[in-house]
Motif scaffolding. Structure first.
Motif, mmCIF file in Angstrom:
data_model
loop_
_atom_site.group_PDB
_atom_site.id
_atom_site.type_symbol
_atom_site.label_atom_id
_atom_site.label_comp_id
_atom_site.label_asym_id
_atom_site.label_seq_id
_atom_site.Cartn_x
_atom_site.Cartn_y
_atom_site.Cartn_z
ATOM 1 N N ASN A 92 0.835 -1.198 0.000
ATOM 2 C CA ASN A 92 0.000 0.000 0.000
ATOM 3 C C ASN A 92 0.873 1.252 0.000
ATOM 4 O O ASN A 92 1.889 1.306 0.705
ATOM 5 N N PRO A 93 0.521 2.282 -0.783
ATOM 6 C CA PRO A 93 1.336 3.503 -0.849
ATOM 7 C C PRO A 93 1.563 4.144 0.513
ATOM 8 O O PRO A 93 2.632 4.723 0.758
ATOM 9 N N GLU A 94 0.581 4.050 1.417
ATOM 10 C CA GLU A 94 0.733 4.637 2.743
ATOM 11 C C GLU A 94 1.422 3.692 3.719
ATOM 12 O O GLU A 94 1.730 4.081 4.849
ATOM 13 N N SER A 95 1.632 2.445 3.292
ATOM 14 C CA SER A 95 2.217 1.410 4.159
ATOM 15 C C SER A 95 1.401 1.232 5.431
ATOM 16 O O SER A 95 1.935 0.912 6.497
ATOM 17 N N ALA A 96 0.112 1.462 5.320
ATOM 18 C CA ALA A 96 -0.812 1.279 6.445
ATOM 19 C C ALA A 96 -2.212 1.038 5.897
ATOM 20 O O ALA A 96 -2.591 1.601 4.862
ATOM 21 N N LEU A 97 -2.990 0.188 6.591
ATOM 22 C CA LEU A 97 -4.344 -0.133 6.152
ATOM 23 C C LEU A 97 -5.268 -0.287 7.354
ATOM 24 O O LEU A 97 -4.845 -0.766 8.412
ATOM 25 N N PRO A 98 -6.538 0.087 7.198
ATOM 26 C CA PRO A 98 -7.509 -0.090 8.288
ATOM 27 C C PRO A 98 -7.956 -1.534 8.381
ATOM 28 O O PRO A 98 -7.867 -2.296 7.405
ATOM 29 N N VAL A 99 -8.460 -1.918 9.526
ATOM 30 C CA VAL A 99 -8.837 -3.310 9.754
ATOM 31 C C VAL A 99 -9.956 -3.752 8.823
ATOM 32 O O VAL A 99 -9.978 -4.902 8.372
ATOM 33 N N TYR A 100 -10.888 -2.848 8.491
ATOM 34 C CA TYR A 100 -12.005 -3.260 7.638
ATOM 35 C C TYR A 100 -11.529 -3.584 6.226
ATOM 36 O O TYR A 100 -12.165 -4.358 5.509
ATOM 37 N N TYR A 101 -10.406 -3.007 5.794
ATOM 38 C CA TYR A 101 -9.859 -3.332 4.470
ATOM 39 C C TYR A 101 -9.206 -4.711 4.498
ATOM 40 O O TYR A 101 -9.365 -5.506 3.566
#
Length: 409
Positions: A65-74
Motif C-alpha cells: 500500500n502507498p501509505e504502508s498502512a491499512l484499516p482493519v475493515y480493508y
C-alpha cells in the motif's frame, strides 16, 4: 487377396508392437489399502507454519500500500486468502503479533476511532528482502513455476481464482496479475471463461520447461529402463507394510512413467498405469511449491483443468510412501516426503529462508505478548479503549475470495 493378407499382416505386426502397452492398459487398478500412520516430524513441519500464509499475505497487503498502512475493515476483505479458521477474526489474529503489526487509530468520517495497522521496522526489513528475491534474484524462477503450472493443464489455462488458491505456495507475489503477468504480454493472456470468470492462459509452450523434476533427476535411468521411473519412497517408522502391499508397490513402481506434461487421454483411468500418471502430476505440482506442501482443499478443484478422474486425490492415501497427509491446523496438508529429512527441507528455495524469518518473528511475538512485554498505551480512558476493542471485533465478513466448489466428487 494379396492386399487383404497384407492388411492382416500389418494389423498383427501392429498388435505385437503395442502388446506391452495393451497388457499394461488391461491391468486393472488394484484395491490396496494403506493405513494412515502419524509422522511427528512432518506434523511439526506443518505446525510450525500454521498461519504463516496469513501473516505473509497481510504483510504483503500492508507493505504494497502507498501509505504502508491499512484499516482493519480493508484487511478483512481478504480473509478468504488468509486461510484462517472461521471463528478467528482478522483483528484478533493481527494483535497476536505486535512485533510485526503496529496498531494505531484514525477517526473515520463520523469521528469514530478505527484500528489501522502498519509494519514494524523489524518486519519491514524482511519484507524488502522478500521483494528483492521475488522481483530480482528469483524472478525468472518464479515466472517458470507459473508457466509449468499452466503447462500441466490440458488447455494451458486456469481460472485466476484457482491460481489464487496456490499463489502463496508457488511463491507468486501478491498482485502477481499486475506485477508479473502484464509484464509478459507475449507469454500470458487473460481470457473470459464460459462461467464469466477470468482465466490466465499460457501462449507459448516451452519444451525446456516440459521436463518433470523426476525426469531431470533420473533421465539416464529412464533411458536404460525403457521409460520406467520409480518414485522415491519412504515410510514412517513403525509403518508395518504388509507383504502383499509391498509386492504390489514394487510392481507398480516398474510401470512406465508418463510425463505430467504430455497428453495422457489414451490412458484408461481404471488402471495402475493411469494412477501412476496421476501420482506423477501431483509429485511435480508439489515440487513447484516453495515448501513442498499444499493444503488438500487447494488442489481438489483441479480435476477439470488437469483432466483427472473422479476421486483423484485418493492417490494421497494410496501412496503414503510418497505423500504424507498431516491433519494439523484444522485442515489436511499434503507433504512430499522425499523433500524433507528429519523435518528439515532438503532443497531450500531462497523464499523458504525468508519465510523462516517470518516464522521466527511470529513465535517471538506470541512469546513476548504472553509475557506482557507489549502493553496497550492510550491517552484516553480505559473505557474508551475497551469500546474501541469491541467495535473493532465487529468487523465485516466481506470475502473477496469466497469458498469454491470443489470439482472432486
Amino acid at each position: 487377396m494379396f492386399h487383404r493378407r497384407q492388411s492382416y499382416n500389418d494389423a498383427v505386426s501392429l498388435a505385437l508392437y503395442f502388446r506391452p502397452f495393451i497388457q499394461i492398459q488391461k491391468r486393472n487398478l488394484v484395491n490396496v489399502k494403506f493405513k494412515w500412520v502419524k509422522d511427528t516430524l512432518l506434523d511439526s513441519v506443518v505446525s510450525s507454519s500454521v498461519h504463516l500464509k496469513a501473516t505473509c499475505t497481510l504483510v504483503s497487503l500492508i507493505g504494497s500500500n502507498p501509505e504502508s498502512a491499512l484499516p482493519v475493515y480493508y484487511l478483512t476483505r481478504y480473509r478468504g486468502q488468509l486461510g484462517l479458521p472461521p471463528d478467528l477474526k482478522v483483528s484478533t489474529f493481527v494483535r497476536r503479533y505486535p512485533n510485526i503489526f503496529h496498531e494505531f487509530y484514525r477517526p473515520d468520517s463520523s469521528g469514530t476511532p478505527v484500528p489501522w495497522y502498519k509494519l514494524t521496522s523489524e518486519v519491514l526489513e524482511v519484507y524488502h528482502q522478500e521483494m528483492r528475491c521475488v522481483y530480482e534474484d528469483c524472478n525468472a524462477d518464479i515466472l517458470n513455476r507459473l508457466q509449468k503450472l499452466l503447462m500441466l493443464t490440458k488447455e494451458r489455462l486456469l481460472p485466476l481464482h484457482t491460481i489464487d488458491q496456490l499463489r502463496w505456495d508457488l511463491g507468486l507475489p501478491y498482485g502477481y496479475e499486475n506485477e508479473l503477468v502484464t509484464k509478459h504480454p507475449g507469454l500470458f493472456s487473460f481470457t473470459k471463461l464460459p462461467d464469466d470468470r477470468v482465466g490466465l492462459k499460457l501462449l507459448v509452450w516451452d519444451d525446456c520447461l516440459a521436463v518433470s523434476h523426476l525426469e531431470s533427476k533420473k533421465s539416464n535411468l529412464a533411458e536404460k529402463n525403457h521409460g520406467e521411473l520409480a518414485f522415491p519412497i519412504g515410510f514412517t517408522r513403525g509403518f508395518g507394510l504388509k507383504r502383499k502391499c509391498m509386492e504390489w508397490l514394487n510392481e507398480w513402481q516398474k510401470l512406465a512413467y508418463t510425463s505430467p506434461y504430455v497428453d495422457a487421454s489414451h490412458l484408461d483411468p481404471r488402471t495402475d498405469v493411469s494412477e501412476k500418471r496421476i501420482v506423477g502430476v501431483f509429485h511435480e505440482l508439489l515440487h513447484l511449491t516453495i515448501l513442498r506442501k499444499v493444503e488438500r482443499k487447494n488442489v481438489s478443484n483441479l480435476r477439470g483443468p488437469l483432466a483427472m478422474p473422479q476421486k483423484f486425490t485418493k492417490v494421497f492415501e494410496r501412496h503414503p510412501g510418497i505423500f504424507y497427509i498431516s491433519k494439523r491446523g484444522g485442515t489436511q496438508t499434503v507433504v512430499l516426503r522425499e523433500a524433507y529429512d528429519r523435518g528439515n527441507l532438503i532443497e531450500k528455495h531462497p523464499l523458504a529462508d525468508i519465510r523462516g524469518k517470518y516464522v521466527s518473528m511470529m513465535k517471538k511475538g506470541l512469546l513476548d505478548r504472553s509475557r506482557g512485554l507489549y502493553k496497550k498505551e492510550s491517552k484516553g480512558s480505559e473505557g474508551e479503549v475497551a469500546k474501541i476493542h469491541f467495535e473493532s471485533e465487529t468487523e465485516s465478513d466481506c470475502d473477496l475470495v469466497a469458498g469454491y466448489d470443489s470439482d472432486e466428487t
